[in-house]
Design a protein around this motif. Sequence first.
Motif, PDB file in Angstrom:
ATOM      1  N   ASN A  43      -1.538 -12.529  -6.282  1.00  0.00           N
ATOM      2  CA  ASN A  43      -2.851 -13.017  -6.701  1.00  0.00           C
ATOM      3  C   ASN A  43      -4.005 -12.194  -6.146  1.00  0.00           C
ATOM      4  O   ASN A  43      -5.163 -12.594  -6.259  1.00  0.00           O
ATOM      5  N   ALA A  44      -3.696 -11.043  -5.550  1.00  0.00           N
ATOM      6  CA  ALA A  44      -4.762 -10.158  -5.061  1.00  0.00           C
ATOM      7  C   ALA A  44      -5.553  -9.611  -6.247  1.00  0.00           C
ATOM      8  O   ALA A  44      -5.072  -9.601  -7.382  1.00  0.00           O
ATOM      9  N   GLU A  45      -6.740  -9.153  -5.986  1.00  0.00           N
ATOM     10  CA  GLU A  45      -7.567  -8.563  -7.040  1.00  0.00           C
ATOM     11  C   GLU A  45      -6.887  -7.311  -7.590  1.00  0.00           C
ATOM     12  O   GLU A  45      -6.288  -6.548  -6.837  1.00  0.00           O
ATOM     13  N   PRO A  46      -6.979  -7.081  -8.884  1.00  0.00           N
ATOM     14  CA  PRO A  46      -6.416  -5.851  -9.455  1.00  0.00           C
ATOM     15  C   PRO A  46      -7.067  -4.610  -8.845  1.00  0.00           C
ATOM     16  O   PRO A  46      -8.222  -4.655  -8.403  1.00  0.00           O
ATOM     17  N   ILE A  47      -6.306  -3.528  -8.841  1.00  0.00           N
ATOM     18  CA  ILE A  47      -6.767  -2.263  -8.273  1.00  0.00           C
ATOM     19  C   ILE A  47      -6.640  -1.198  -9.360  1.00  0.00           C
ATOM     20  O   ILE A  47      -5.589  -1.076  -9.991  1.00  0.00           O
ATOM     21  N   ALA A  48      -7.683  -0.422  -9.557  1.00  0.00           N
ATOM     22  CA  ALA A  48      -7.668   0.644 -10.564  1.00  0.00           C
ATOM     23  C   ALA A  48      -7.698   2.000  -9.871  1.00  0.00           C
ATOM     24  O   ALA A  48      -8.523   2.227  -8.983  1.00  0.00           O
ATOM     25  N   GLY A  49      -6.784   2.868 -10.272  1.00  0.00           N
ATOM     26  CA  GLY A  49      -6.742   4.228  -9.746  1.00  0.00           C
ATOM     27  C   GLY A  49      -5.632   4.431  -8.733  1.00  0.00           C
ATOM     28  O   GLY A  49      -5.459   3.626  -7.824  1.00  0.00           O
ATOM     29  N   ARG A  50      -4.866   5.505  -8.923  1.00  0.00           N
ATOM     30  CA  ARG A  50      -3.738   5.815  -8.040  1.00  0.00           C
ATOM     31  C   ARG A  50      -4.153   5.906  -6.577  1.00  0.00           C
ATOM     32  O   ARG A  50      -3.506   5.322  -5.700  1.00  0.00           O
ATOM     33  N   ASP A  51      -5.227   6.615  -6.302  1.00  0.00           N
ATOM     34  CA  ASP A  51      -5.629   6.805  -4.908  1.00  0.00           C
ATOM     35  C   ASP A  51      -6.017   5.488  -4.248  1.00  0.00           C
ATOM     36  O   ASP A  51      -5.709   5.267  -3.075  1.00  0.00           O
ATOM     37  N   ARG A  52      -6.666   4.606  -4.997  1.00  0.00           N
ATOM     38  CA  ARG A  52      -7.037   3.297  -4.451  1.00  0.00           C
ATOM     39  C   ARG A  52      -5.804   2.439  -4.201  1.00  0.00           C
ATOM     40  O   ARG A  52      -5.736   1.719  -3.205  1.00  0.00           O
ATOM     41  N   VAL A  53      -4.822   2.514  -5.102  1.00  0.00           N
ATOM     42  CA  VAL A  53      -3.577   1.760  -4.919  1.00  0.00           C
ATOM     43  C   VAL A  53      -2.834   2.280  -3.689  1.00  0.00           C
ATOM     44  O   VAL A  53      -2.367   1.498  -2.859  1.00  0.00           O
ATOM     45  N   ILE A  54      -2.749   3.579  -3.545  1.00  0.00           N
ATOM     46  CA  ILE A  54      -2.077   4.158  -2.375  1.00  0.00           C
ATOM     47  C   ILE A  54      -2.784   3.725  -1.098  1.00  0.00           C
ATOM     48  O   ILE A  54      -2.133   3.353  -0.111  1.00  0.00           O
ATOM     49  N   SER A  55      -4.104   3.738  -1.085  1.00  0.00           N
ATOM     50  CA  SER A  55      -4.860   3.281   0.094  1.00  0.00           C
ATOM     51  C   SER A  55      -4.581   1.814   0.382  1.00  0.00           C
ATOM     52  O   SER A  55      -4.431   1.417   1.546  1.00  0.00           O
ATOM     53  N   TRP A  56      -4.512   1.000  -0.670  1.00  0.00           N
ATOM     54  CA  TRP A  56      -4.238  -0.427  -0.501  1.00  0.00           C
ATOM     55  C   TRP A  56      -2.851  -0.625   0.110  1.00  0.00           C
ATOM     56  O   TRP A  56      -2.681  -1.417   1.040  1.00  0.00           O
ATOM     57  N   ILE A  57      -1.851   0.097  -0.394  1.00  0.00           N
ATOM     58  CA  ILE A  57      -0.489  -0.011   0.141  1.00  0.00           C
ATOM     59  C   ILE A  57      -0.460   0.462   1.591  1.00  0.00           C
ATOM     60  O   ILE A  57       0.148  -0.172   2.453  1.00  0.00           O
ATOM     61  N   ARG A  58      -1.125   1.581   1.872  1.00  0.00           N
ATOM     62  CA  ARG A  58      -1.163   2.109   3.242  1.00  0.00           C
ATOM     63  C   ARG A  58      -1.754   1.061   4.198  1.00  0.00           C
ATOM     64  O   ARG A  58      -1.211   0.822   5.279  1.00  0.00           O
ATOM     65  N   GLU A  59      -2.838   0.415   3.788  1.00  0.00           N
ATOM     66  CA  GLU A  59      -3.470  -0.598   4.633  1.00  0.00           C
ATOM     67  C   GLU A  59      -2.573  -1.829   4.773  1.00  0.00           C
ATOM     68  O   GLU A  59      -2.410  -2.364   5.869  1.00  0.00           O
ATOM     69  N   ALA A  60      -1.970  -2.275   3.666  1.00  0.00           N
ATOM     70  CA  ALA A  60      -1.129  -3.473   3.693  1.00  0.00           C
ATOM     71  C   ALA A  60       0.114  -3.283   4.560  1.00  0.00           C
ATOM     72  O   ALA A  60       0.664  -4.254   5.084  1.00  0.00           O
ATOM     73  N   THR A  61       0.563  -2.051   4.720  1.00  0.00           N
ATOM     74  CA  THR A  61       1.783  -1.785   5.486  1.00  0.00           C
ATOM     75  C   THR A  61       1.504  -1.087   6.820  1.00  0.00           C
ATOM     76  O   THR A  61       2.439  -0.621   7.472  1.00  0.00           O
ATOM     77  N   SER A  62       0.255  -1.025   7.228  1.00  0.00           N
ATOM     78  CA  SER A  62      -0.116  -0.252   8.425  1.00  0.00           C
ATOM     79  C   SER A  62       0.563  -0.752   9.696  1.00  0.00           C
ATOM     80  O   SER A  62       0.824   0.037  10.604  1.00  0.00           O
ATOM     81  N   THR A  63       0.865  -2.032   9.796  1.00  0.00           N
ATOM     82  CA  THR A  63       1.526  -2.557  10.992  1.00  0.00           C
ATOM     83  C   THR A  63       2.999  -2.871  10.736  1.00  0.00           C
ATOM     84  O   THR A  63       3.642  -3.520  11.556  1.00  0.00           O
ATOM     85  N   CYS A  64       3.513  -2.387   9.631  1.00  0.00           N
ATOM     86  CA  CYS A  64       4.907  -2.642   9.273  1.00  0.00           C
ATOM     87  C   CYS A  64       5.830  -1.739  10.103  1.00  0.00           C
ATOM     88  O   CYS A  64       5.667  -0.528  10.122  1.00  0.00           O
ATOM     89  N   ILE A  65       6.765  -2.345  10.800  1.00  0.00           N
ATOM     90  CA  ILE A  65       7.742  -1.603  11.593  1.00  0.00           C
ATOM     91  C   ILE A  65       8.833  -1.056  10.681  1.00  0.00           C
ATOM     92  O   ILE A  65       9.277   0.072  10.818  1.00  0.00           O
ATOM     93  N   TRP A  66       9.284  -1.882   9.763  1.00  0.00           N
ATOM     94  CA  TRP A  66      10.256  -1.467   8.756  1.00  0.00           C
ATOM     95  C   TRP A  66      10.145  -2.400   7.564  1.00  0.00           C
ATOM     96  O   TRP A  66       9.655  -3.513   7.675  1.00  0.00           O
ATOM     97  N   GLN A  67      10.583  -1.889   6.443  1.00  0.00           N
ATOM     98  CA  GLN A  67      10.725  -2.732   5.264  1.00  0.00           C
ATOM     99  C   GLN A  67      11.859  -2.205   4.407  1.00  0.00           C
ATOM    100  O   GLN A  67      12.266  -1.051   4.537  1.00  0.00           O
ATOM    101  N   HIS A  68      12.349  -3.097   3.557  1.00  0.00           N
ATOM    102  CA  HIS A  68      13.545  -2.761   2.780  1.00  0.00           C
ATOM    103  C   HIS A  68      13.446  -3.471   1.434  1.00  0.00           C
ATOM    104  O   HIS A  68      13.433  -4.695   1.379  1.00  0.00           O
ATOM    105  N   HIS A  69      13.368  -2.687   0.367  1.00  0.00           N
ATOM    106  CA  HIS A  69      13.326  -3.228  -0.996  1.00  0.00           C
ATOM    107  C   HIS A  69      14.718  -3.224  -1.617  1.00  0.00           C
ATOM    108  O   HIS A  69      15.450  -2.244  -1.498  1.00  0.00           O
ATOM    109  N   PHE A  70      15.056  -4.296  -2.277  1.00  0.00           N
ATOM    110  CA  PHE A  70      16.200  -4.360  -3.187  1.00  0.00           C
ATOM    111  C   PHE A  70      15.621  -4.520  -4.578  1.00  0.00           C
ATOM    112  O   PHE A  70      14.936  -5.513  -4.845  1.00  0.00           O
ATOM    113  N   LEU A  71      15.866  -3.571  -5.453  1.00  0.00           N
ATOM    114  CA  LEU A  71      15.345  -3.637  -6.815  1.00  0.00           C
ATOM    115  C   LEU A  71      16.505  -3.572  -7.798  1.00  0.00           C
ATOM    116  O   LEU A  71      17.494  -2.881  -7.562  1.00  0.00           O
ATOM    117  N   ARG A  72      16.329  -4.260  -8.905  1.00  0.00           N
ATOM    118  CA  ARG A  72      17.295  -4.182  -9.999  1.00  0.00           C
ATOM    119  C   ARG A  72      16.512  -4.131 -11.297  1.00  0.00           C
ATOM    120  O   ARG A  72      15.748  -5.041 -11.606  1.00  0.00           O
TER     121      ARG A  72
END
Length: 155
Positions: A43-72
């Motif tokens: 439900n976060a606000e939409p983000i337009a532009g690759r660089d803005r999305v990358i910045s958003w992801i970088r900020e959202a994961t800045s304190t992440c020690i590890w993460q693991h995605h399972f995708l299908r």
Amino acid sequence: MTTAEERVAIEDVIYRYASHIDSGRVGDLEQVLHTDLWAQYGNAEPIAGRDRVISWIREATSTCIWQHHFLRTYHVDVRDDRATALVYHTSYQAFAGDKDVCQLVGRYHQELTRVDGRWVISRLVFEIVWGERRTDSLGYLASVGGRGPEVPGWP
């Protein structure tokens, strides 16, 4: 009709998106995201532009020690230089200073565009349907020798 080769190429982009995030190589997302990307995560606000999305992801994961995605990837439909994909998602994250592990379950609804012969994600909606926090109250991780070993050369 979607060819097997197209499906594999599209799935590779989707899986690289997740592995770049999991490995902390957020800057490498430039390789799989369209410059005019439009994205919405939950439900976060939409983000337009690759660089803005990358910045958003970088900020959202800045304190992440590890993460693991399972995708299908469930569906891939290609029409000329456009494709849609439905991807089921389960991920786990651990953050600095937090003993719990967070779990998210949802679906990625993605559109991809073929640019200069390669597929990139041009629209991404992350529909979050479940989330919870888990605690290793019995110390199981330590009993099986986790977290490790460090992998040389892996960020």
